[in-house]
Design a protein around this motif. Structure first.
Motif, PDB file in Angstrom:
ATOM      1  N   LYS A  40       0.827  -1.205   0.000  1.00  0.00           N
ATOM      2  CA  LYS A  40       0.000   0.000   0.000  1.00  0.00           C
ATOM      3  C   LYS A  40       0.859   1.252   0.000  1.00  0.00           C
ATOM      4  N   ILE A  41       1.859   1.280   0.853  1.00  0.00           N
ATOM      5  CA  ILE A  41       2.726   2.459   0.963  1.00  0.00           C
ATOM      6  C   ILE A  41       3.412   2.760  -0.367  1.00  0.00           C
ATOM      7  N   MET A  42       3.874   1.711  -1.035  1.00  0.00           N
ATOM      8  CA  MET A  42       4.620   1.905  -2.282  1.00  0.00           C
ATOM      9  C   MET A  42       3.730   1.834  -3.528  1.00  0.00           C
ATOM     10  N   GLU A  43       2.416   1.867  -3.322  1.00  0.00           N
ATOM     11  CA  GLU A  43       1.445   1.921  -4.419  1.00  0.00           C
ATOM     12  C   GLU A  43       1.622   0.771  -5.410  1.00  0.00           C
ATOM     13  N   LEU A  44       1.715  -0.432  -4.845  1.00  0.00           N
ATOM     14  CA  LEU A  44       1.856  -1.627  -5.671  1.00  0.00           C
ATOM     15  C   LEU A  44       0.694  -2.602  -5.489  1.00  0.00           C
ATOM     16  N   GLU A  45      -0.351  -2.140  -4.833  1.00  0.00           N
ATOM     17  CA  GLU A  45      -1.521  -3.010  -4.641  1.00  0.00           C
ATOM     18  C   GLU A  45      -2.119  -3.388  -5.999  1.00  0.00           C
ATOM     19  N   GLY A  46      -2.543  -4.649  -6.101  1.00  0.00           N
ATOM     20  CA  GLY A  46      -3.100  -5.140  -7.357  1.00  0.00           C
ATOM     21  C   GLY A  46      -2.056  -5.742  -8.279  1.00  0.00           C
TER      22      GLY A  46
END
Length: 278
Positions: free
Chosen positions: A131-137
């Motif tokens: 989530k922090i590094m915007e890699l969800e999904g």
């Protein structure tokens, strides 16, 4: 989990020397340095000055030719790298040098699993890092199918999932646009506020001035300067040896006689606003 022995530095470097056997070059020539818990340090210097060689001693990737490095009281010469990794996380300049698993999820959970953390902690840490590094999904994607910037964020996420006391990033803003760079640096500030020691190797002196609380300058394998940004940037003659130039806003505000020169445009605007209100 935090290192609470305030009487001891979290990293202590004593007369560190390191020479490459193949070519006989002495890359580090007797560096002594203490890093305390909660420091936010930027390490500056020319290519080949010894910056990366220095920090790779902090987690045992390199062993001293002479002198010593202590991390949380542990001698890196006799402490397994796996144990040091729980305390010192290192993000390489090139993410492809540390990415090797078949999926993003496997990559992020590899470190915590290797440290034998509880399963629920591994999952929680991995999801938080995603989530922090915007890699969800992207959990099921092969890491090498990601863009350069995404792979860089993945490399950082693998370290965040371990939650080490010391987080080292070698040129962490490579492949990131301005917005993502600012977001990453704000994240590092937040982690620093929570007690993590942050060490950033960078060529971007403007970025170092804006975010670091302490600047270390390495030159020709030795420690040239070490102090708060204001003190370091006033050492013009020494900086000239390294071909580093002080941030434009610092030079400008120092030239016009401001007692405490600004380290960033935002700080200058804030200082000017306060001056008008006084």
């Amino acid at each position: 989990m935090r290192y609470m022995e305030k009487s001891l530095p979290i990293v202590k470097v004593d007369n560190l020397k390191f020479g490459y056997v193949k070519n006989g070059i002495l890359a580090l020539k007797g560096i002594s340095l203490e890093i305390n818990q909660g420091d936010f340090i930027a390490i500056l210097g020319q290519n080949g000055s010894g910056k990366s060689t220095l920090v790779r001693h902090f987690n045992g990737l390199l062993q001293p030719t002479g002198g010593s490095v202590m991390v949380k009281g542990m001698d890196t010469r006799t402490t397994p790298v796996s144990k040091l990794a729980a305390s010192v996380g290192y993000v390489f300049q090139n993410p492809d040098h540390q990415i090797f698993c078949a999926s993003v999820w496997e990559e992020i959970t590899f470190g915590p699993k290797n440290l034998k953390l509880p399963k629920d902690v591994i999952e929680a840490n991995a999801k938080e890092a995603l989530k922090i590094m915007e890699l969800e999904g992207k959990e099921n994607r092969h890491p090498h199918s990601l863009s350069r910037g995404e792979r860089q964020r993945l490399a950082i996420a693998t370290v965040l999932a371990i939650k080490p006391d010391v987080i080292i990033l070698d040129e962490p803003t490579g492949g990131q646009d301005k917005a993502r760079t600012e977001k990453l640096m704000k994240l590092l500030q937040e982690l620093n506020a929570k007690g993590h020691t942050i060490i950033v190797i960078t060529h971007d002196i403007e970025l170092a001035a804006e975010y670091a609380q302490r600047i270390v300058v390495i030159f020709d394998g030795g420690l040239l300067l070490d102090g708060d940004p204001h003190a370091v940037f006033l050492e013009k003659e020494k900086l000239r040896q390294t071909f580093l130039t002080v941030p434009d806003i610092f030079a400008f505000t120092h030239t016009i006689g401001i007692k405490v020169p600004a380290l960033s445009p935002a700080q200058f605007v804030e200082d000017f606003r306060k001056l008008k209100m006084a």
